[in-house]
Design an enzyme around this catalytic site. Sequence first.
Site, PDB file in Angstrom:
ATOM      1  N   ARG A 199     -10.966  -0.240  14.388  1.00  0.00           N
ATOM      2  CA  ARG A 199     -10.885   0.453  13.099  1.00  0.00           C
ATOM      3  C   ARG A 199     -11.974  -0.063  12.159  1.00  0.00           C
ATOM      4  O   ARG A 199     -12.942   0.640  11.927  1.00  0.00           O
ATOM      5  CB  ARG A 199      -9.482   0.273  12.510  1.00  0.00           C
ATOM      6  CG  ARG A 199      -9.191   1.160  11.326  1.00  0.00           C
ATOM      7  CD  ARG A 199      -7.717   1.195  10.984  1.00  0.00           C
ATOM      8  NE  ARG A 199      -7.180  -0.090  10.547  1.00  0.00           N
ATOM      9  CZ  ARG A 199      -5.911  -0.287  10.177  1.00  0.00           C
ATOM     10  NH1 ARG A 199      -5.046   0.733  10.227  1.00  0.00           N
ATOM     11  NH2 ARG A 199      -5.480  -1.466   9.788  1.00  0.00           N
ATOM     12  N   ARG A 246       0.456 -11.070   6.383  1.00  0.00           N
ATOM     13  CA  ARG A 246       0.379  -9.798   5.654  1.00  0.00           C
ATOM     14  C   ARG A 246       1.658  -9.023   5.987  1.00  0.00           C
ATOM     15  O   ARG A 246       1.727  -8.284   6.965  1.00  0.00           O
ATOM     16  CB  ARG A 246      -0.863  -8.995   6.082  1.00  0.00           C
ATOM     17  CG  ARG A 246      -2.194  -9.749   5.897  1.00  0.00           C
ATOM     18  CD  ARG A 246      -3.384  -8.847   6.195  1.00  0.00           C
ATOM     19  NE  ARG A 246      -3.345  -8.242   7.510  1.00  0.00           N
ATOM     20  CZ  ARG A 246      -3.975  -8.713   8.591  1.00  0.00           C
ATOM     21  NH1 ARG A 246      -4.720  -9.801   8.522  1.00  0.00           N
ATOM     22  NH2 ARG A 246      -3.875  -8.070   9.748  1.00  0.00           N
ATOM     23  N   ASP A 291      11.735  23.595  -1.013  1.00  0.00           N
ATOM     24  CA  ASP A 291      12.488  22.855  -2.031  1.00  0.00           C
ATOM     25  C   ASP A 291      13.998  22.828  -1.785  1.00  0.00           C
ATOM     26  O   ASP A 291      14.734  22.260  -2.594  1.00  0.00           O
ATOM     27  CB  ASP A 291      12.251  23.492  -3.405  1.00  0.00           C
ATOM     28  CG  ASP A 291      10.805  23.902  -3.592  1.00  0.00           C
ATOM     29  OD1 ASP A 291       9.947  22.999  -3.611  1.00  0.00           O
ATOM     30  OD2 ASP A 291      10.531  25.113  -3.665  1.00  0.00           O
ATOM     31  N   TYR A 349      14.450  31.313   6.063  1.00  0.00           N
ATOM     32  CA  TYR A 349      13.262  32.055   6.515  1.00  0.00           C
ATOM     33  C   TYR A 349      13.300  32.295   8.017  1.00  0.00           C
ATOM     34  O   TYR A 349      13.659  31.406   8.791  1.00  0.00           O
ATOM     35  CB  TYR A 349      11.990  31.272   6.173  1.00  0.00           C
ATOM     36  CG  TYR A 349      11.693  31.199   4.701  1.00  0.00           C
ATOM     37  CD1 TYR A 349      11.430  32.361   3.971  1.00  0.00           C
ATOM     38  CD2 TYR A 349      11.670  29.979   4.049  1.00  0.00           C
ATOM     39  CE1 TYR A 349      11.138  32.290   2.615  1.00  0.00           C
ATOM     40  CE2 TYR A 349      11.373  29.909   2.695  1.00  0.00           C
ATOM     41  CZ  TYR A 349      11.114  31.065   1.982  1.00  0.00           C
ATOM     42  OH  TYR A 349      10.823  30.997   0.647  1.00  0.00           O
ATOM     43  N   HIS A 384      -6.745  -7.564  12.836  1.00  0.00           N
ATOM     44  CA  HIS A 384      -5.488  -6.793  12.850  1.00  0.00           C
ATOM     45  C   HIS A 384      -5.149  -6.452  14.294  1.00  0.00           C
ATOM     46  O   HIS A 384      -6.002  -5.984  15.045  1.00  0.00           O
ATOM     47  CB  HIS A 384      -5.682  -5.518  12.019  1.00  0.00           C
ATOM     48  CG  HIS A 384      -4.417  -4.750  11.758  1.00  0.00           C
ATOM     49  ND1 HIS A 384      -3.272  -5.335  11.239  1.00  0.00           N
ATOM     50  CD2 HIS A 384      -4.108  -3.451  11.931  1.00  0.00           C
ATOM     51  CE1 HIS A 384      -2.331  -4.408  11.105  1.00  0.00           C
ATOM     52  NE2 HIS A 384      -2.808  -3.267  11.517  1.00  0.00           N
ATOM     53  N   LYS A 434       0.841  -1.202   0.000  1.00  0.00           N
ATOM     54  CA  LYS A 434       0.000   0.000   0.000  1.00  0.00           C
ATOM     55  C   LYS A 434       0.876   1.253   0.000  1.00  0.00           C
ATOM     56  O   LYS A 434       2.073   1.182   0.321  1.00  0.00           O
ATOM     57  CB  LYS A 434      -0.918  -0.007   1.237  1.00  0.00           C
ATOM     58  CG  LYS A 434      -0.182  -0.070   2.579  1.00  0.00           C
ATOM     59  CD  LYS A 434      -1.129  -0.432   3.724  1.00  0.00           C
ATOM     60  CE  LYS A 434      -0.409  -0.507   5.057  1.00  0.00           C
ATOM     61  NZ  LYS A 434      -1.289  -1.058   6.121  1.00  0.00           N
ATOM     62  N   CYS A 485      13.247  24.859   3.752  1.00  0.00           N
ATOM     63  CA  CYS A 485      12.324  25.523   2.827  1.00  0.00           C
ATOM     64  C   CYS A 485      11.525  24.457   2.077  1.00  0.00           C
ATOM     65  O   CYS A 485      11.712  23.264   2.279  1.00  0.00           O
ATOM     66  CB  CYS A 485      13.094  26.386   1.825  1.00  0.00           C
ATOM     67  SG  CYS A 485      14.301  27.496   2.571  1.00  0.00           S
TER      68      CYS A 485
HETATM   69  C1  LIG Z   1      -0.688  -1.974   6.894  1.00  0.00           C
HETATM   70  C2  LIG Z   1      -1.280  -3.251   7.348  1.00  0.00           C
HETATM   71  C3  LIG Z   1      -0.486  -4.397   7.487  1.00  0.00           C
HETATM   72  C4  LIG Z   1       1.030  -4.370   7.368  1.00  0.00           C
HETATM   73  O1  LIG Z   1       1.564  -3.877   8.567  1.00  0.00           O
HETATM   74  P1  LIG Z   1       3.151  -3.856   8.811  1.00  0.00           P
HETATM   75  O2  LIG Z   1       3.285  -3.368  10.208  1.00  0.00           O
HETATM   76  O3  LIG Z   1       3.705  -2.889   7.832  1.00  0.00           O
HETATM   77  O4  LIG Z   1       3.619  -5.234   8.595  1.00  0.00           O
HETATM   78  C5  LIG Z   1      -1.105  -5.586   7.768  1.00  0.00           C
HETATM   79  N1  LIG Z   1      -2.442  -5.647   7.957  1.00  0.00           N
HETATM   80  C6  LIG Z   1      -3.233  -4.565   7.867  1.00  0.00           C
HETATM   81  C7  LIG Z   1      -4.695  -4.701   8.091  1.00  0.00           C
HETATM   82  C8  LIG Z   1      -2.680  -3.325   7.582  1.00  0.00           C
HETATM   83  O5  LIG Z   1      -3.466  -2.246   7.507  1.00  0.00           O
END
Ligand SMILES: *Cc1c(COP(=O)(O)O)cnc(C)c1O
Length: 375
Positions: free
Chosen positions: A137, A221, A315, A267, A168, A40, A313
Amino acid sequence: MVVATHRPSRVLIDEGAIFHNVQSAVNSLDAGSELFAVVKADAYGHGLVRVARVAVKAGARGFCVAVLDEALALREAGFTQPILVLGIVNPEYAGLAAAQQIAVPVAERTWLEAAAAHIASGDQLRVHLAVDSGMGRIGFTAKEDLQAAVAFMDAHAETFEFSGIFTHFASADSLNEDQFKRQAAMFNEFVAALPRRPRYVHVANTATSLWHRACHSNIVRFGVGIYGLNPSGREISTTPYALEPALSLKSELVLCKQVAAGATISYGATYHSAQAEYIGTVPMGYADGWLRRMQGFHVLVDGQQCEIVGRICMDQFMIRLPHAYPAGTEVVLVGKSGDQEITLQDVADYAETIHYEIACALSERLPRVSINSVQ
Ligand SMILES: *Cc1c(COP(=O)(O)O)cnc(C)c1O
């Protein structure tokens, strides 16, 4: 966004490190488990397609992304592996996901009802039911609602495939395991309440895969570990295999000048030279994701730490050099120079945030360049 290819600032991505990290994680999977690469947010700033390609070579069997567009980008690039979107997709786009064989998370039965009308006959949407076991979430919080969602999919089996269930963890990266254990127990109860186990049952992010044995799951994941970053920051320093950071951030001096004592820099004129000093200008700024709060931190030039002086700044920013250097001299913001190193974790510590945020903030204006290419 316009990519600044005619400027020396760039993000270097070490494909060999990505390969090593993914392969190490694949080698440590339980029998029957698969690794899905979490790519992602442009692969945490490392480049979606590049990372996806190397991850597959290293043994990843599928992908997770945050939004439908990232999944579509993978399909467009020719990836045929399973893809799971991790964030809620508007039911209006259920047909698009189904047609492209992109799985989506579902947290409410009403979502399925709304989505059904958008799925063309002959297409089937793959659904992973989310369980909110304590992250707060997305996900089901009541077993009856979860069961009702499965019943709805079974009643519309030509439209929906109950493909997975997942949760998660909020604190798999923490030394204290109380929250983790509570969540694992709740998830196991929810899985036990299902009429049958779907193809995929999954709970593990990188931290869970490194430090926990949890639940009877069959996908990891794997996210931040791909990029060689420790998900706990500095809290848990031991990992079962070495994580190799994949990202470095480099630029070059575009100008070096000697200023007199009392000169003001940037700045707000917050910096005054104490004596005659050499000041170098680096062509990168907060528009590139080099945060304004990095004022006072340092970069590496010729193996030496050089302080960032004055405000960053949009850039450009300025550094104090020990002596004159020609334009074109390498400036390392993240990575190694001589025997010195600055890590994303060091940057995050200074910015009082996590390395995930620093990597994701590096803007599209910075070109991503592969090194140690994996063929
Ligand atoms: C982003 C995410 C992950 C990956 O998490 P890491 O800490 O980068 O391994 C796994 N599961 C879900 C639902 C996430 O949103």
